[in-house]
Design an enzyme around this catalytic site. Sequence first.
Site, mmCIF file in Angstrom:
data_model
loop_
_atom_site.group_PDB
_atom_site.id
_atom_site.type_symbol
_atom_site.label_atom_id
_atom_site.label_comp_id
_atom_site.label_asym_id
_atom_site.label_seq_id
_atom_site.Cartn_x
_atom_site.Cartn_y
_atom_site.Cartn_z
ATOM 1 N N ASP A 188 98.498 21.408 18.831
ATOM 2 C CA ASP A 188 98.492 21.503 17.364
ATOM 3 C C ASP A 188 98.945 23.009 16.735
ATOM 4 O OD1 ASP A 188 98.547 18.830 17.028
ATOM 5 O OD2 ASP A 188 96.175 18.944 16.553
ATOM 6 N N TYR A 254 89.244 20.733 26.584
ATOM 7 C CA TYR A 254 89.179 21.042 25.242
ATOM 8 C C TYR A 254 87.969 21.640 24.668
ATOM 9 C CZ TYR A 254 93.157 17.873 25.021
ATOM 10 O OH TYR A 254 94.572 16.943 25.408
ATOM 11 N N TYR A 326 94.433 12.420 21.433
ATOM 12 C CA TYR A 326 94.284 13.020 20.306
ATOM 13 C C TYR A 326 92.932 13.379 20.049
ATOM 14 C CZ TYR A 326 99.242 12.009 19.102
ATOM 15 O OH TYR A 326 100.522 11.747 19.242
#
Length: 352
Positions: A188, A254, A326
């Site tokens: 993003d 992440y 996501y």
Amino acid sequence: MIEVCEKCYNAVKIGKVTKAEECMICSGLLYRINEIADKILEKLKDYEFDTFLVGSRSYGSLKALEDYLNLDDRKRLKHRFNRELSKVLAKKSGKSYSTEPDVTIIYDLENPDFEVQISPLYIYGRYKKRVRGLSQTRWLCRFCNGRGCEVCGWTGKRYLSVEELITEPMREFVKGKHAILHGAGREDVDARMLGNGRPFIVEIQEPKRRKIDLKELERIVNEFCRGKVVVSDLKFAKAKDVEFIKSAKFVKVYRAKIVFEREIDREELEKALEKLKEQLIHQRTPLRVLHRRADLVRVRRVYDAEIILHRGRVAVLRIVAESGLYIKELVSGDQGRTKPSLSELLGVNCWV
């Protein structure tokens, strides 16, 4: 009785021998191979290349005549012309014939002329995006569609992109026409890309330079990026590598800062994360990207999830997941479009 030149007669064994320029098959082209080769090499004088491929087009009256004569492929002008021109080009240039060429020459046998197709240059590497506020690929301003307006500050784009920062110095270095970045997934605008970096391939179209020092190119790109983006591990790649890098399913790590609607204790957070581990997540296309992505359900796996830091309403988590998951929606639930989510398992609204 058709009239053909001596070279065509020796190949097809049909007709009456006549002058080269009166040949009903080649119209004398086979006697102009040296001249044609010189014109091709003149057009290629500004391009570095080691390999080439010759092709030709046969249609209309020539194809009709060869069909009428029932000539097999090896006797047709295309095959003979390509072979002879390839020999002469190799001898004059010192370059070699290849089925994966740097340049391709296409000759029109009906209207004697040619075009040169320059194969793209592919460069593999990894990039780290060290700052937020950069899109991965070019993002044009939706108000002016790239023309420039007051909304975008006359830049024509909504955000500066990783693609521009990497590809522009590369394109200039090899004197190419256009350059495109192919990334192994994406991040993003408001996310950084750290760790060992995201694999990418830059495709540079119509490069004039191919014999380049990749270490020097790496230095030039990193200087141009001024710390916003850092590239490393540059290597030459091939067209087939683009397909692999765009379709491969990488495992990704992440790190996310989470804010909870209310304070929660560490034990309930640990229990929720334990339920996410090795869990299949069903994600309907997030609302925030629905305007540019198909509305479908993706199934992805979470491999691991652990707490790095936790203080009341704030936590920092490390999540190991399958490519394409996501993370923001894994946390928030996206109004029920992602199941299960951390919000659902905790019974508390939370956001990245």
